[in-house]
Design an enzyme around this catalytic site. Structure first.
Site: not given
Ligand code: ADP
Length: 660
Positions: A118, A202, A237, A294
């Site tokens: 990420k 974040e 999440h 994917r």
């Protein structure tokens, strides 16, 4: 252009079955691989050929690339479809497949690498001019530095595993005080799930929507976007409900997001199906989160609104062909919603459940309803893999009609043998907030009280149906007693007393008397006496006459439990055996037991520690997730029975505990 003749699916469950459907329709051969746990699985039964690749744990079977490549060679498959999860985003595997002279149905290894972490992906997107959530995604992982960055970004912050996926290793810290514990937990989960404990931080947005763009690129330089999916309804999440198009999407924002996603794909030389995930803020600004290189679990909603088969596109592109359509030829038709049916207990923090699917029934499929599943009645949901049972996909001309289809499809879905989230999904589907598309990623949190209603006590009618089913099931073949010959009936007591208990540790119990008289049965429950009769078929269909009314229900027994599907609702009761001693205790009475098999990953107290009710005591990892177990009451932890790293089986006592 290379010709694909036979496809090996390096996966299991619904995605393996789904890929095979398209491959077969295209006239290609299909090869399944399977672990010990999946020898009798649906995906194995539906393949032309199947190869055993090892024991149940994925790291000894589905995650061993060499075994899968060997299986392809042995069966003459010349292409490998990785599905999602497992090896689907493993660049080393993509390389190995190509090195073996086989076609990898996915992007080039270099593109997987570019989006693999990420943090790296964010750095790349920053350069490509794609907007990012304010945060820290640097190499330096010093705890103090991370804490400092969190403070700079401003609380609340979200800590994410850099190598993450599936919501694992993701923790919110609301304040500087909470930060160290959240960081430690995120790192532990990241290490356990991905073997890499690097994290990024974040700003935690207040009310974002999760909107993602489906992109598709071919090896001739074409790249299109197949619009967006709104996946805002999440728990932990992780997505549970996904829809396309995103409700209320401004066409200008859609176009900008689509173009940003295409730019992202082009920046890394992408080929094949990919998804660029964004957080969409209330003011219409959007931020890049990550790219999944994917096919996604939720791809069917895009298929429904575009009329395209994305697996077919994948196969065509992997064979070197051009994209079947241009951007201008793609249009949105109607509205599609997918819900994920999981073996989990929403009332216990969505804790995954394991067990045997004693009964499984889906709505009839057609243009409006699609069911993707990899299991049948009698199959097990085990600790080894994801607890998803099926995906239910509905489509209609507009969103309100699609929502109605969803409610109906869920009312026709029956799962017994373990706790499934069907009633929870029904509650979401009929919630006013869902109908009005008041969506953001905290939807479930916000409406939790409505979505997890306190269990409703069964009515006299429902108790009568439970008891009639039991009485009939105890007779030969479950036939109507009036058809049976005298001898059998004469052996029965005139009154049969049955005790049922509601689910939960302190579930209320109900005594029901079933009386047989020449004129019929009567059932006495909650002070009412109702005349009943009926017939129980071997598939659990209960055709009853209840107080003069005709009623059809489904009655399924699994162990001491019975599930009754009636009028679109699911009822669960446990049979209390008057002859059995104390019932299995799952921590309700001052004990701390393992809710499921797992591994001890942290002990949060020492022997002899005084704890208060609700204080975290031990952390268990099960089904790739952390479960923090808390003190059942105020008391003392007298001894720790296990050490960090030890495996524990379901129901064992984890610590010695004395209340008081
Ligand atoms: P994973 O790869 O584990 O699925 P993602 O980065 O895709 O993780 O994020 C998963 C979900 O977490 C998002 O859909 C969103 O609900 C939530 N989320 C992620 N980042 C943020 C953020 N900065 N603020 C608020 N919610 C976020």
């Amino acid at each position: 252009m290379s010709r694909i003749t036979s496809v090996l699916i390096a996966n299991r469950g619904e995605i393996a079955a789904r890929v095979m459907r398209t491959a077969r329709r295209m006239g290609l051969g299909t090869v399944a691989v399977y672990s010990d746990a999946d020898a009798n699985a649906l995906h194995v039964a539906s393949a032309d050929q199947a190869v055993h690749i090892g024991p149940a744990p994925a790291r000894e079977s589905y995650l061993i690339g060499a075994k899968i490549i060997e299986a392809a060679k042995a069966t003459g498959a010349n292409a490998i479809h990785p599905g999602y999860g497992f090896l689907s985003e493993n660049a080393g595997f993509a390389d190995a497949v190509a090195a073996a002279g086989l076609i990898f149905i996915g992007p080039p290894a270099s593109a997987i690498r570019a989006m693999g972490g990420k943090s790296e992906a964010k750095a790349l997107m920053e350069t490509a001019g794609v907007p990012l959530v304010p945060g820290y995604h640097g190499e330096d992982q010093d705890d103090a530095l991370l804490a400092g960055e969190a403070a700079r970004i401003g609380f609340p912050v979200l800590i994410k595993a850099s190598a993450g996926g599936g919501g694992k290793g993701m923790k919110v810290a609301n304040s500087a005080d909470e930060f160290p514990a959240a960081l430690a937990s995120a790192k532990r989960e990241a290490k356990a799930s991905f073997g890499d404990d690097r994290v990024l931080i974040e700003k935690y947005l207040a009310r974002p929507r999760h909107v993602e763009i489906q992109v598709f690129a071919d090896s001739h330089g074409n790249c299109v976007y197949l619009f967006e999916r709104d996946c805002s309804i999440q728990r932990r999440h992780q997505k549970v409900v996904e829809e396309a198009p995103a409700p209320g999407m401004d066409p200008a924002v859609r176009a900008r997001m689509g173009q940003a996603a295409v730019a992202a794909a082009k920046a890394i030389g992408y080929v094949g199906a990919g998804t660029v995930e964004f957080l969409l803020d209330t003011d219409g600004s959007f931020y890049f989160m990550e790219m999944n290189t994917r096919l996604q679990v939720e791809h069917p909603v895009t298929e429904k609104i575009t009329g395209q088969d994305l697996v077919e596109w994948q196969l065509l592109v992997a064979a070197g062909g051009p994209l079947p359509l241009t951007q201008e030829q793609l249009t949105i038709n109607g509205h599609a919603i997918e819900v994920r049916l999981y073996a989990e207990d929403p009332a216990k923090g969505f804790l995954p459940q394991t067990g045997t699917l004693a009964h499984l029934r889906f709505p009839e499929q057609g243009d409006h309803v699609r069911v993707d599943t990899g299991v049948r009645t009698g199959d097990a949901i085990s600790i080894f893999y994801d607890p998803m049972i099926a995906k239910l996909i509905v489509w209609d001309k507009d969103r309100p009609s699609a929502v109605r289809r969803l409610e109906k499809a869920l009312a026709e879905t029956e799962v017994a043998g373990l706790n499934a989230n069907v009633p929870f999904l029904s509650a979401v589907a009929s919630h006013p907030g869902f109908l009005s598309a008041d969506l953001d990623t905290r939807f479930i949190e916000r409406y939790e009280a409505d979505l997890l209603p306190a269990s409703v006590a069964p009515s006299a009618e429902v108790l009568a149906l439970f008891s009639l089913g039991l009485t009939l099931s105890r007779r030969s073949g479950g036939n109507d007693p009036w058809d049976a010959v005298g001898g059998l009936l004469l052996n029965l007591p005139a009154v049969d007393s049955i005790e049922w208990r509601e689910p939960g540790e302190e579930g209320a119990s109900h005594k029901v008397d079933v009386t047989w008289a020449r004129a019929g049965f009567t059932v006495t429950a909650i002070g009412r006496t109702l005349p009943v009769s009926g017939r129980l078929a071997t598939d659990g269909t209960l055709s009853a006459s209840l107080d003069g009314r005709k009623v059809t229900a489904r009655w399924v027994r699994w162990g001491d439990h019975v599930t009754l599907f009636h009028a679109g609702g699911t009822h669960n009761l446990t049979l209390v055996d008057p002859h059995a001693g104390a019932h299995a205790d799952h921590g309700g009475h001052g004990r701390l037991t393992a809710p499921m098999p797992g591994k001890v990953i942290a002990l949060l107290v020492e022997e002899g520690a005084t704890v208060t009710k609700g204080q975290p005591v031990i952390v268990l990892e099960a089904m790739k997730m952390e479960h923090t177990l808390k003190a059942p009451s105020d008391g003392t932890v007298t001894h720790l029975r296990f050490q960090v790293g030890e495996q524990v089986s379901e129901g064992v006592e984890l610590v010695g505990f004395e209340a008081g």
